[in-house]
Design a protein around this motif. Structure first.
Motif, PDB file in Angstrom:
ATOM      1  N   HIS A 170      -3.812  -0.075  -4.263  1.00 53.04           N
ATOM      2  CA  HIS A 170      -4.628  -0.208  -3.053  1.00 53.04           C
ATOM      3  C   HIS A 170      -5.107  -1.652  -2.955  1.00 53.04           C
ATOM      4  N   LEU A 171      -4.413  -2.448  -2.152  1.00 53.81           N
ATOM      5  CA  LEU A 171      -4.808  -3.858  -1.963  1.00 53.81           C
ATOM      6  C   LEU A 171      -5.334  -4.012  -0.544  1.00 53.81           C
ATOM      7  N   ASN A 172      -6.195  -3.097  -0.190  1.00 56.09           N
ATOM      8  CA  ASN A 172      -6.775  -3.085   1.158  1.00 56.09           C
ATOM      9  C   ASN A 172      -8.274  -2.818   1.086  1.00 56.09           C
ATOM     10  N   HIS A 173      -8.936  -3.451   0.121  1.00 57.24           N
ATOM     11  CA  HIS A 173     -10.382  -3.243  -0.045  1.00 57.24           C
ATOM     12  C   HIS A 173     -11.174  -3.877   1.091  1.00 57.24           C
ATOM     13  N   ALA A 174     -10.572  -4.875   1.757  1.00 56.97           N
ATOM     14  CA  ALA A 174     -11.258  -5.473   2.903  1.00 56.97           C
ATOM     15  C   ALA A 174     -11.067  -4.623   4.157  1.00 56.97           C
ATOM     16  N   GLY A 175     -10.114  -3.683   4.104  1.00 55.77           N
ATOM     17  CA  GLY A 175     -10.012  -2.711   5.193  1.00 55.77           C
ATOM     18  C   GLY A 175     -11.050  -1.632   4.916  1.00 55.77           C
ATOM     19  N   SER A 176     -10.777  -0.884   3.886  1.00 55.58           N
ATOM     20  CA  SER A 176     -11.709   0.138   3.424  1.00 55.58           C
ATOM     21  C   SER A 176     -11.366   0.373   1.963  1.00 55.58           C
ATOM     22  N   SER A 177     -12.345   0.224   1.096  1.00 54.31           N
ATOM     23  CA  SER A 177     -12.078   0.335  -0.336  1.00 54.31           C
ATOM     24  C   SER A 177     -11.956   1.802  -0.747  1.00 54.31           C
ATOM     25  N   LEU A 178     -11.791   2.061  -2.023  1.00 57.67           N
ATOM     26  CA  LEU A 178     -11.744   3.427  -2.552  1.00 57.67           C
ATOM     27  C   LEU A 178     -13.135   3.764  -3.087  1.00 57.67           C
TER      28      LEU A 178
ATOM     29  N   LEU B 200       5.890  -2.589   2.217  1.00 52.76           N
ATOM     30  CA  LEU B 200       5.054  -2.456   1.013  1.00 52.76           C
ATOM     31  C   LEU B 200       4.561  -1.015   0.868  1.00 52.76           C
ATOM     32  N   LYS B 201       4.294  -0.398   1.989  1.00 52.17           N
ATOM     33  CA  LYS B 201       3.821   1.003   1.970  1.00 52.17           C
ATOM     34  C   LYS B 201       4.873   1.891   1.288  1.00 52.17           C
ATOM     35  N   ALA B 202       6.131   1.586   1.556  1.00 48.48           N
ATOM     36  CA  ALA B 202       7.212   2.372   0.928  1.00 48.48           C
ATOM     37  C   ALA B 202       7.204   2.190  -0.593  1.00 48.48           C
ATOM     38  N   HIS B 203       6.634   1.073  -1.054  1.00 45.14           N
ATOM     39  CA  HIS B 203       6.473   0.847  -2.505  1.00 45.14           C
ATOM     40  C   HIS B 203       5.098   1.344  -2.983  1.00 45.14           C
ATOM     41  N   ARG B 204       4.394   2.074  -2.183  1.00 48.92           N
ATOM     42  CA  ARG B 204       3.046   2.590  -2.481  1.00 48.92           C
ATOM     43  C   ARG B 204       2.042   1.453  -2.701  1.00 48.92           C
ATOM     44  N   ILE B 205       2.178   0.437  -1.879  1.00 48.74           N
ATOM     45  CA  ILE B 205       1.237  -0.689  -1.926  1.00 48.74           C
ATOM     46  C   ILE B 205       0.561  -0.777  -0.553  1.00 48.74           C
ATOM     47  N   ASN B 206      -0.763  -0.701  -0.540  1.00 41.20           N
ATOM     48  CA  ASN B 206      -1.510  -0.737   0.727  1.00 41.20           C
ATOM     49  C   ASN B 206      -2.013  -2.140   1.026  1.00 41.20           C
ATOM     50  N   VAL B 207      -1.664  -2.651   2.197  1.00 40.00           N
ATOM     51  CA  VAL B 207      -2.230  -3.919   2.687  1.00 40.00           C
ATOM     52  C   VAL B 207      -2.558  -3.709   4.160  1.00 40.00           C
TER      53      VAL B 207
ATOM     54  N   ALA C  41      -3.861  -8.971   2.039  1.00 39.92           N
ATOM     55  CA  ALA C  41      -3.945  -8.177   0.805  1.00 39.92           C
ATOM     56  C   ALA C  41      -5.309  -8.488   0.200  1.00 39.92           C
ATOM     57  N   SER C  42      -6.072  -7.459  -0.113  1.00 38.32           N
ATOM     58  CA  SER C  42      -7.417  -7.733  -0.636  1.00 38.32           C
ATOM     59  C   SER C  42      -7.629  -6.994  -1.955  1.00 38.32           C
ATOM     60  N   VAL C  43      -7.989  -7.761  -2.969  1.00 39.32           N
ATOM     61  CA  VAL C  43      -8.176  -7.212  -4.314  1.00 39.32           C
ATOM     62  C   VAL C  43      -9.658  -6.899  -4.544  1.00 39.32           C
ATOM     63  N   HIS C  44      -9.900  -6.037  -5.524  1.00 39.86           N
ATOM     64  CA  HIS C  44     -11.285  -5.753  -5.934  1.00 39.86           C
ATOM     65  C   HIS C  44     -11.290  -5.728  -7.463  1.00 39.86           C
ATOM     66  N   TYR C  45     -12.435  -5.399  -8.048  1.00 43.93           N
ATOM     67  CA  TYR C  45     -12.487  -5.459  -9.510  1.00 43.93           C
ATOM     68  C   TYR C  45     -11.668  -4.377 -10.180  1.00 43.93           C
TER      69      TYR C  45
END
Ligand SMILES: Cc1ncc(COP(=O)(O)O)c(C=O)c1O
Length: 396
Positions: free
Chosen positions: A25-33, A344-351, A374-378
């Motif tokens: 999940h590299l979409n923390h700036a969209g909506s994090s987990l 990227l979604k097909a590779h299970r990567i969210n951006v 692409a947004s990373v978190h801790y």
């Protein structure tokens, strides 16, 4: 303000995040987990409503709602009476902005990287009041030029309003330096901290802002449909909110009402109570790690991603700023951002993709149509960064 700055225990943080396995999940700036305690608080509240009744749940768990104010006050280093719970960052920002008195010839100063909804609100008020919007140029780092801002302030300027971290890039605007200019000239200062809250320490006294808005779902890892507004104490009584209800004010008789004396005059009576309780938990959870510790993990991770992306053929990293955060934007020659996102979604990567009206002003000036964000978190792992870079390098 954070309470600890020990390094983040990433294994524990991931173990406390049910959603992080099986996808990057590299979409923390969209909506994090949401972490488990936050999701459990949210769902637990809704279960209580289901079995007990909505009003009865509020009566029983008033302390959990009140905790939201204490947690936010700790996060921002402000008073609990200076905080309002509002359903998102845009509406929180609006409640302060539309309360300010602006007339013909008055000026609002903002940045090239200003958020689209904020720009629309400036233009909306310009149309209705005759006030003007002026954009302060960027400096050589691509952030607001603080010296130019200082030169542009004159008696016409009635508001300085900037986004701390813009929607479409990793740039961190120098919020405290802007605050010094605002203080020196005695101009009100509105800070949109939607994307910085939870990833960068925020101390409203140090920043010197009068108003600050933020959302719950991004770096604070709270639920969707939550946000807040800070209004400095000595402003509260001077601001007439654009909308009032019987929580924000009390009806005295058929001719009179009195507004509340605290920042809750900017709130609605009916709201997302489950979200409010859970946002308090999310803020406490972030403070438990310490926002300095979060920043110290997030910033180098994002830089690793930028460095790795720069080695991929045809990829251009777009982030500006002397200080950068967890948001990484890029484009790739010959492949549209939307197509990259799908691939990227097909590779299970969210951006996500930036470049709609949210980032319009800055992107137009820089000749950027759309960009991948692409947004990373801790909780992000280097392995996930590798996965993204590898997937991007394969033929589109
Ligand atoms: C800089 C900035 N401000 C405000 C917002 C709006 O936040 P919300 O969707 O919570 O209203 C966003 C959302 O992406 C943003 O990036």
């Amino acid at each position: 303000m954070s309470t600890t700055s020990a390094p983040i225990d990433v294994d524990r943080a991931r173990a406390e995040t049910r959603g992080c396995e099986g996808m990057a999940h590299l979409n923390h700036a969209g909506s994090s987990l949401m972490p488990i305690p936050v999701a459990d608080a949210l769902i637990g509240w809704q279960r209580e409503e289901e079995f007990r009744g909505g009003y009865e749940t509020v009566d029983r768990y008033q302390d959990k709602l009140e905790n939201f104010y204490d947690a936010t006050a700790r996060l921002l280093n402000c008073g609990r009476d200076e905080v309002a719970f509002i359903e998102n960052a845009t509406r929180a920002w609006d409640m302060a902005f539309y309360a300010l008195d602006l007339g013909p010839g008055d000026r609002i100063l903002t940045t090239e990287s200003e958020y689209g909804s904020n720009m629309i609100a400036y233009l909306h008020r310009a149309k209705h009041t005759g006030c003007e919007v002026a954009i302060v140029p960027n400096d050589s780092h691509g952030q607001i030029d603080v010296a130019a801002l200082d030169r542009m302030v004159d008696e016409r300027v009635k508001l300085i309003s900037i986004s701390h971290v813009p929607t479409g890039g990793g740039l961190v605007n120098p919020a405290a330096a802007v605050g010094k200019v605002a203080r020196r000239h005695g101009v009100p200062y509105l800070l949109d901290a939607c994307q910085s809250a939870g990833q960068i320490p925020l101390d409203v006294r140090e920043i010197g802002c009068d108003f600050l808005s933020a959302t719950g779902r991004k770096y604070l890892r709270g639920p969707r449909g939550t946000g807040f507004l800070y209004v400095r104490g000595d402003w509260i009584e001077r601001l007439d909110p654009p909308l009032l209800d019987q929580h924000a004010a009390e009806l005295i008789n058929e001719r009179e009402y009195v507004m509340r004396g605290d920042a809750r005059r900017f709130e609605n009576w009916e709201c997302h109570f489950a979200g409010k309780a859970a946002l308090g938990v999310a803020i406490d959870y972030a403070l438990g790690w310490g926002v300095e510790a979060i920043r110290d993990r997030v910033q180098p991770l994002a830089q690793t991603l930028r460095d790795r992306l720069a080695t991929v053929d045809g990829v251009e990293v777009l982030d500006e700023g002397a200080e950068k955060c967890g948001i990484v934007t890029f484009r790739k020659a010959g492949e549209e951002a939307d197509a990259i996102k799908r691939r990227l979604k097909a590779h299970r990567i969210n951006v996500s993709v930036s470049g709609d009206s949210g980032a319009r002003v800055g992107y137009d000036r820089r000749g950027i149509g759309t960009a991948v964000r692409a947004s990373v978190h801790y909780i992000t792992l280097e392995r996930e960064i590798d996965d993204l870079v590898r997937a991007l390098g394969t033929a589109g």
